[in-house]
Design a protein around this motif. Structure first.
Motif, mmCIF file in Angstrom:
data_model
loop_
_atom_site.group_PDB
_atom_site.id
_atom_site.type_symbol
_atom_site.label_atom_id
_atom_site.label_comp_id
_atom_site.label_asym_id
_atom_site.label_seq_id
_atom_site.Cartn_x
_atom_site.Cartn_y
_atom_site.Cartn_z
ATOM 1 N N LYS A 186 0.844 -1.192 0.000
ATOM 2 C CA LYS A 186 0.000 0.000 0.000
ATOM 3 C C LYS A 186 0.880 1.241 0.000
ATOM 4 O O LYS A 186 2.080 1.186 0.251
ATOM 5 C CB LYS A 186 -0.960 -0.003 1.184
ATOM 6 C CG LYS A 186 -0.322 0.045 2.563
ATOM 7 C CD LYS A 186 -1.407 -0.066 3.634
ATOM 8 C CE LYS A 186 -0.811 0.071 5.034
ATOM 9 N NZ LYS A 186 -1.842 0.000 6.072
ATOM 10 N N SER A 219 -11.784 -8.779 -1.529
ATOM 11 C CA SER A 219 -10.881 -8.151 -2.492
ATOM 12 C C SER A 219 -9.675 -7.562 -1.776
ATOM 13 O O SER A 219 -9.810 -6.681 -0.916
ATOM 14 C CB SER A 219 -11.622 -7.037 -3.239
ATOM 15 O OG SER A 219 -10.705 -6.184 -3.893
ATOM 16 N N SER A 263 -7.427 -5.836 -3.251
ATOM 17 C CA SER A 263 -7.228 -4.489 -3.768
ATOM 18 C C SER A 263 -7.948 -3.472 -2.897
ATOM 19 O O SER A 263 -7.421 -2.392 -2.614
ATOM 20 C CB SER A 263 -7.734 -4.386 -5.210
ATOM 21 O OG SER A 263 -6.920 -5.127 -6.085
ATOM 22 N N LEU A 264 -9.155 -3.812 -2.462
ATOM 23 C CA LEU A 264 -9.879 -2.929 -1.549
ATOM 24 C C LEU A 264 -9.172 -2.861 -0.206
ATOM 25 O O LEU A 264 -9.080 -1.782 0.404
ATOM 26 C CB LEU A 264 -11.315 -3.434 -1.377
ATOM 27 C CG LEU A 264 -12.182 -2.683 -0.365
ATOM 28 C CD1 LEU A 264 -12.270 -1.207 -0.711
ATOM 29 C CD2 LEU A 264 -13.570 -3.311 -0.285
ATOM 30 N N MET A 296 -6.351 -0.474 -0.520
ATOM 31 C CA MET A 296 -6.697 0.896 -0.880
ATOM 32 C C MET A 296 -6.644 1.819 0.338
ATOM 33 O O MET A 296 -7.037 1.439 1.435
ATOM 34 C CB MET A 296 -8.103 0.923 -1.486
ATOM 35 C CG MET A 296 -8.483 2.226 -2.121
ATOM 36 S SD MET A 296 -10.236 2.262 -2.600
ATOM 37 C CE MET A 296 -10.964 2.830 -1.064
ATOM 38 N N SER A 350 -5.402 1.684 -7.199
ATOM 39 C CA SER A 350 -5.242 0.455 -6.420
ATOM 40 C C SER A 350 -6.499 -0.400 -6.500
ATOM 41 O O SER A 350 -6.430 -1.615 -6.735
ATOM 42 C CB SER A 350 -4.929 0.810 -4.962
ATOM 43 O OG SER A 350 -4.868 -0.348 -4.161
ATOM 44 N N LYS A 351 -7.646 0.213 -6.333
ATOM 45 C CA LYS A 351 -8.901 -0.540 -6.350
ATOM 46 C C LYS A 351 -9.168 -1.179 -7.711
ATOM 47 O O LYS A 351 -9.719 -2.280 -7.795
ATOM 48 C CB LYS A 351 -10.063 0.387 -5.981
ATOM 49 C CG LYS A 351 -11.389 -0.340 -5.809
ATOM 50 C CD LYS A 351 -12.503 0.599 -5.396
ATOM 51 C CE LYS A 351 -13.001 1.427 -6.559
ATOM 52 N NZ LYS A 351 -14.252 2.162 -6.233
#
Length: 643
Positions: free
Chosen positions: A143, A184, A186-187, A190, A348-349
């Motif tokens: 991140k 997820s 990715s979430l 984020m 990112s998401k």
């Protein structure tokens, strides 16, 4: 019988085929049927380490882009299949994949300092990582900043007084199939620093009775800016039933004549269904015509309503465009450093990669062509394809206003390299420096005959002097965008049905305010003048005040709503931040909050050059200037504490 070299060739081919399938999505890295994949890795490891390194690098790049493949990545390291990785094993892996990524950071500890420190602590303690702990570490390692932990967000949500009654404290993670491991990633990775840990803590302190000065977000009405009367009057008459509004017998006693006439015009454009019905997915055509007229008058070049999308603020428009742009795992977007965190969060998401191009603080946050070329070349070395570049003018958080020449550098770079330019121009009314003026990216492109430039520009009713953040009004204009792509963006807009109609009305009012001679004009002009002069005065005095504090320096805030000072702190403060597994900026901002009640955003959440420490503060609040003494007292105390 196969020769050893031929066996190597076969195994390497199979692994590369497996990785290709994995990274294109035809193999699910979370699926249980990956035994043959692991067997390939083990066999190659016994023959040659080079193919295994290639596989790990591809899996690492895949995870960086998508947040997916954590299980497969774990298996590529866990060759003895005991389900555990020791910290030294993981450190070796990270050093291996980072050293060849083509970036400026050749050492893992430089590219991910806080995650690396966690590894070193684990190595000293002899701790190992199972797949769950490994995936948690991956989130920290990839991140943007270490200033907010997901566990703290959960704690904040559970305890915040505005959350309301809930059951989140009554259950454990083991009860759910949809949990932190299966959601997820990715979430999970984020981040959105503007509402990060410092703000969470501020809300808690306020609930406990402490007075908080919120300077963390550009939310004008939250901090006391009064709404502009004309806008609210027209909105009210557009929403009210006709019998209670525009057709009420006493309407001209309650509202100025030009307000009533404008509301009638807008209601006719909206149609008999009124503001409670869905509209065309691009927004009401009559309103888009007004936006096109505004752009054409501003720039001196044609604008077309069919190229305008009315959106729920600029943020939703940016999200739409990025969703349409990011097609492959190696697609990247160049973003300014520092940047507004919506870009890093959305990239990112949406499983993209971000490439930061540095703005030069010593030259009031300009970017050179050399810097752009250098970062593009670095991206190519990493195997990335730069699809777009984001430009924020006036700058957020930097507060600079770009000149025609500054913008020309970026437009020429994008045009020559086939890169789509995303021009974030939501602060175009907020220009305070005497010699500065807003120039749009479209005007520069047209002035310079950059006919091949692909451009999307954004504007919003949330900023400027309007500050109607809650209305969620805004637009984007597509300039020289492939017609097929535009049709697919329309399809995407259709999936959301339409933007809020009140926001569409607000946007139409932004681009066509009352004119000289109208009954409301004098009051409208005075309300705008008062807001503008207040912002201008505070922007200058805040920067001047910060620059009088030893250890704090701040570039001029020529526009927008923010100052972005740099601070000098003792080495022990850096050491304390490492100990607390956070950033020095976050440590400083939390200390400032606890001591003074001032809520700022750590600069690390926006991105900054290595070694820089700072924060972003708005100058929206009328009490901002009174806080300068508090900034000074806190900084002196903080430096003494860590000296």
């Amino acid at each position: 019988m196969l020769s050893n070299n031929f066996a190597k060739h076969i195994l390497r081919s199979r692994i590369r085929h497996g990785v290709t399938a994995l990274t294109t999505g035809s193999i699910n890295p979370l699926d249980g049927n990956t035994i043959s994949y692991r067997n390939h890795l083990t066999q190659v490891a016994s023959l040659s380490t080079k193919p295994l390194g290639d596989v790990r690098k591809k899996l690492w790049d895949f995870y960086l882009s998508t947040g997916r493949g954590g299980n497969a990545l774990f298996e590529s390291i866990d060759l003895n299949e005991n389900g555990l990785l020791d910290a030294e094993e993981l450190k070796s892996f990270i050093e291996e994949v980072v050293k060849d990524d083509g970036s400026d950071n050749k050492a893992a500890k430089d590219s991910m300092p806080y995650a690396w420190n966690r590894l070193e602590e684990s190595a000293k303690a002899g701790r190992t990582f199972d797949v769950k702990a490994f995936k948690k570490w991956l989130v920290a390692a990839t991140k943007m900043s270490a200033d907010v932990k997901n566990s703290r967000i959960q704690d904040y949500l559970c305890k915040h007084p505005d959350t309301g009654d809930h059951t989140m404290s009554d259950v454990t993670n083991d009860e759910f199939s949809w949990n932190e491991d299966t959601m997820s990633q990715s979430l999970r990775r984020m981040q959105y620093a503007v509402r990060g840990e410092v703000v969470m803590r501020a809300d808690q302190l306020q609930a406990e009775g402490k007075t908080i000065l919120y300077t963390n977000i550009g939310n004008p009405h939250q901090v006391g800016q009064q709404p502009i009367t004309y806008y609210r009057q027209v909105l009210a008459l557009c929403d009210l039933p006709v019998a209670n509004g525009v057709d009420h017998p006493n309407v001209y006693e309650m509202f100025p004549r030009d307000v009533v006439n404008r509301a009638r015009d807008l209601r006719e454009i909206i149609g008999p269904s009124g503001t409670g019905a869905y509209t065309h997915s691009q927004g009401i055509l009559g309103f888009r015509k007004l936006v096109a007229e505004f752009i054409e008058a501003r720039d001196g070049y044609p604008s077309y309503p069919g190229n305008i999308f009315l959106t729920n603020g600029a943020s939703s428009a940016i999200a739409m465009v990025l969703q349409g742009l990011l097609a492959q795992n190696n697609d990247a977007v160049m973003i300014p450093i520092p940047q507004y965190p919506i870009y890093s969060a959305l990239i990112s998401k949406l499983s993209g990669r971000q490439i930061g191009y540095d703005l030069d603080e010593d030259l009031n946050w300009v970017v050179s062509r050399e810097e752009l070329d250098s970062k593009l070349e670095m991206a190519k070395k990493q195997g990335l394809e730069v699809k777009a570049l984001a430009m924020i003018n006036p700058g957020n958080p930097s507060g600079n206003v770009m000149t025609h020449c500054d913008i020309q550098i970026i437009t020429e770079f994008c045009s020559e390299n086939g890169i789509v330019l995303l021009a974030d121009e939501v602060y175009q009314t907020n220009v305070y420096a005497p010699k500065a003026e807003f120039v749009s990216a479209k005007k520069v492109a047209m002035d310079c005959n950059l006919n091949q430039l692909q451009l999307v520009s954004f504007h919003s009713t949330s900023k400027g002097l309007i500050g109607e953040c809650g209305r969620r009004g805004g637009y984007m204009e597509l300039h020289h965008i492939d017609p097929f792509v535009q049709s697919q963006l329309y399809k995407l807009a259709s999936s959301e049905l339409c933007s809020g109609v009140v926001g569409q009305v607000m946007t139409s009012l932004m681009v066509q305010p009352p004119a000289p001679g109208d009954e409301s004009y004098d009051q409208f002009k005075e309300e705008n003048r008062r807001i503008f002069e207040g912002l201008k005065d505070r922007s200058q005095k805040l920067v001047e005040g910060l620059n009088t504090i030893p250890g704090i320096s701040c570039a001029p805030a020529e526009g927008a709503m923010y100052a972005f000072p740099k601070i000098s702190i003792p080495e022990k403060a850096f050491e304390k931040a490492v100990e607390l597994k956070t950033t020095p900026d976050n440590l400083y901002a939390l200390s400032l909050l606890e001591e003074t009640g001032i809520c700022v955003v750590p600069a690390s959440g926006f991105g900054q050059k290595k070694g820089r420490v700072g924060f972003r503060t708005t100058f929206l609040h009328p009490d901002t200037l009174k806080a300068i003494d508090l900034f000074a007292k806190h900084h002196k105390k903080f430096v003494e504490e860590y000296s």
